[in-house]
Design a protein around this motif. Structure first.
Motif, short mmCIF file in Angstrom:
data_model
loop_
_atom_site.label_atom_id
_atom_site.label_comp_id
_atom_site.label_asym_id
_atom_site.label_seq_id
_atom_site.Cartn_x
_atom_site.Cartn_y
_atom_site.Cartn_z
N UNK A 297 0.80 -1.16 -0.08
CA UNK A 297 -0.16 -0.11 -0.12
C UNK A 297 0.96 1.22 0.17
N UNK A 298 0.30 2.35 -0.36
CA UNK A 298 0.90 3.28 -0.51
C UNK A 298 0.43 4.65 0.79
N UNK A 299 1.64 5.05 1.68
CA UNK A 299 1.19 5.61 2.89
C UNK A 299 1.90 6.79 2.92
N UNK A 300 2.04 7.58 4.15
CA UNK A 300 2.73 8.93 4.06
C UNK A 300 1.84 9.98 3.65
N UNK A 301 2.45 11.10 3.12
CA UNK A 301 1.87 12.28 2.58
C UNK A 301 1.10 12.13 1.37
N UNK A 302 1.62 11.06 0.61
CA UNK A 302 1.48 11.01 -0.66
C UNK A 302 -0.18 10.25 -0.68
N UNK A 303 -0.28 9.44 0.45
CA UNK A 303 -1.66 8.86 0.73
C UNK A 303 -2.78 9.71 0.94
N UNK A 304 -2.52 10.90 1.34
CA UNK A 304 -3.24 11.78 1.77
C UNK A 304 -3.35 12.91 0.68
N UNK B 227 -1.17 -8.65 12.49
CA UNK B 227 -1.76 -7.65 11.36
C UNK B 227 -2.26 -6.44 12.21
N UNK B 228 -2.50 -6.73 13.42
CA UNK B 228 -3.22 -5.86 14.62
C UNK B 228 -2.03 -4.58 14.68
N UNK B 229 -2.45 -3.55 14.45
CA UNK B 229 -1.47 -2.38 14.78
C UNK B 229 -1.67 -2.06 16.38
N UNK B 230 -0.33 -1.99 17.06
CA UNK B 230 -0.34 -2.17 18.43
C UNK B 230 -0.59 -0.74 19.10
N UNK B 231 -0.26 0.45 18.32
CA UNK B 231 -0.43 1.84 18.92
C UNK B 231 -1.66 2.28 18.27
N UNK B 232 -2.71 2.35 19.18
CA UNK B 232 -3.94 2.76 18.76
C UNK B 232 -4.34 4.23 19.23
N UNK B 233 -4.01 5.09 18.34
CA UNK B 233 -4.40 6.55 18.47
C UNK B 233 -4.77 7.33 17.44
N UNK B 234 -4.88 8.44 17.43
CA UNK B 234 -5.35 9.22 16.50
C UNK B 234 -4.52 9.22 15.15
N UNK B 235 -3.08 9.30 15.53
CA UNK B 235 -2.19 9.52 14.48
C UNK B 235 -2.25 7.99 13.27
N UNK B 236 -2.27 6.84 14.27
CA UNK B 236 -2.19 5.45 13.68
C UNK B 236 -3.52 5.29 12.77
N UNK C 27 -5.53 7.72 11.49
CA UNK C 27 -5.46 8.57 10.37
C UNK C 27 -4.72 7.91 9.32
N UNK C 28 -3.54 7.29 9.68
CA UNK C 28 -2.77 6.54 8.89
C UNK C 28 -3.56 5.35 8.07
N UNK C 29 -4.27 4.35 8.94
CA UNK C 29 -4.80 3.62 8.41
C UNK C 29 -6.02 3.88 7.63
N UNK D 118 -12.34 5.71 16.33
CA UNK D 118 -12.12 7.06 16.06
C UNK D 118 -12.76 7.54 14.76
N UNK D 119 -13.01 6.82 13.90
CA UNK D 119 -13.74 7.23 12.62
C UNK D 119 -14.62 6.32 12.10
N UNK D 120 -15.96 6.38 12.65
CA UNK D 120 -17.00 5.22 12.45
C UNK D 120 -17.42 4.99 11.13
N UNK D 121 -17.25 6.11 10.09
CA UNK D 121 -17.83 5.87 8.82
C UNK D 121 -16.64 5.14 7.92
#
Length: 300
Positions: free
Chosen positions: A97-104, A157-166, A168-170, A195-198
């Motif tokens: 997958x493409x992540x980082x700023x380009x994914x946004x 496959x589960x991301x351990x750090x569960x916060x707004x940053x991660x 948003x990245x997902x 965080x984002x129910x939609x």
């Protein structure tokens, strides 16, 4: 004030958002509810509306900055898609997958094309080493358009750090190859909906990972104890190298920014996740002081 927190988050990157974009990050059922909340914030002069964008702190220059970044991102996306396809052909890669700023949707002179890679179990470090060697030898270690900096295996496959940053990245991650593994990945990270129910990733058009005979041959040749030993060896020497190179990092920061477990490899020496969360919390304090609006702080 879900809308405001979303705008504050993206203001860290000087990236103003449209109504529809803001709504996708809120838990409001109707876009009209988000629009009403935003209008109230504009009337209180907490936010400013510039064309279709909502801006915090009257950062007017962020609008043309975003538009230029969007233009460059559109131009570079074809190259990024080509690189993602190329990565998918490497041994032991099961999804890309493409992540980082380009994914946004943003790219500028200081940006890299970041890739998020899922691998077969027990071969993550072999896979990573092959890709990094390719980058160092054939791309002269340039990471501008080839920056594979986050690997996970299908074993975890589960991301351990569960916060707004991660979260948003997902949410903004762009799956390119490996439909079945990305389906499992999102199922394993259902916490993002807190965080984002939609959030509802669409994977119908994501193809399976293509593999040529040479990659299949390497996978077959290392499907044994030798492959196990190599994976352990590459992980150990990489970990030792990072320990020496980034000895200035506190242990807690090292474990987050340069995670090197059996099933995860993350190379983020600047610990961007922590910087963003701390910056967001500073903005929450600022809003509380200036406008008497209290919002829950985020954790790293």
């Amino acid at each position: 004030m879900e809308s405001l927190k979303t705008i504050l988050y993206f203001s860290i990157f000087r990236y103003p958002l449209t109504l529809e974009e803001i709504h996708s990050y809120t838990n409001h059922s109707n876009v009209e509810d988000t629009a009403t909340e935003l209008q109230s914030l504009v009337e209180q002069k907490i936010l400013f509306k510039i064309d279709e964008f909502f801006v915090y702190d009257n950062d007017l220059e962020s609008v043309p900055r975003r538009m230029k970044g969007n233009y460059l991102a559109n131009r570079i996306m074809t190259k990024a898609e080509s690189k993602a396809r190329y990565i998918s052909k490497f041994p032991f890669v099961t999804a890309v997958g493409i992540s980082g700023s380009l994914s946004k949707g943003y790219f500028d002179a200081g940006s890299d094309v970041d890739f998020f890679i899922i691998t077969r179990p027990n071969r993550l470090w072999v896979c990573r080493t092959i890709l990094i060697l390719y980058k160092k030898i054939f791309l002269l270690n340039s990471r501008k358009y080839f920056c594979p900096n986050y690997f996970i295996s299908t074993e975890q496959l589960e991301i351990v750090e569960k916060n707004r940053f991660t979260a948003t990245e997902l949410k903004t991650l762009i799956p390119m190859w490996g439909k079945s593994d990305f389906e499992q990945f999102y199922q394993s990270n259902g916490w993002v909906k807190q965080h984002f129910n939609k959030f509802n990733p669409i994977l119908d058009q994501i193809p399976a990972v293509p593999k040529k005979q040479i990659a299949k041959s390497i996978e077959y040749a290392l499907d044994n104890k030798l492959g196990d030993a190599l994976d352990f060896f590459f992980r150990r020497i990489t970990h030792q190298k990072w320990r020496a190179k980034f000895e200035y990092l506190a242990e807690e920061d090292f474990q987050i920014a340069l995670k090197s477990t059996k099933n995860i490899s993350k190379h983020h020496p600047s610990n961007f996740q922590k910087k963003v969360i701390l910056s967001l919390n500073d903005k929450l304090d600022e809003v509380a002081q200036r406008f008497n609006i209290a919002m829950q702080k985020e954790h790293v």
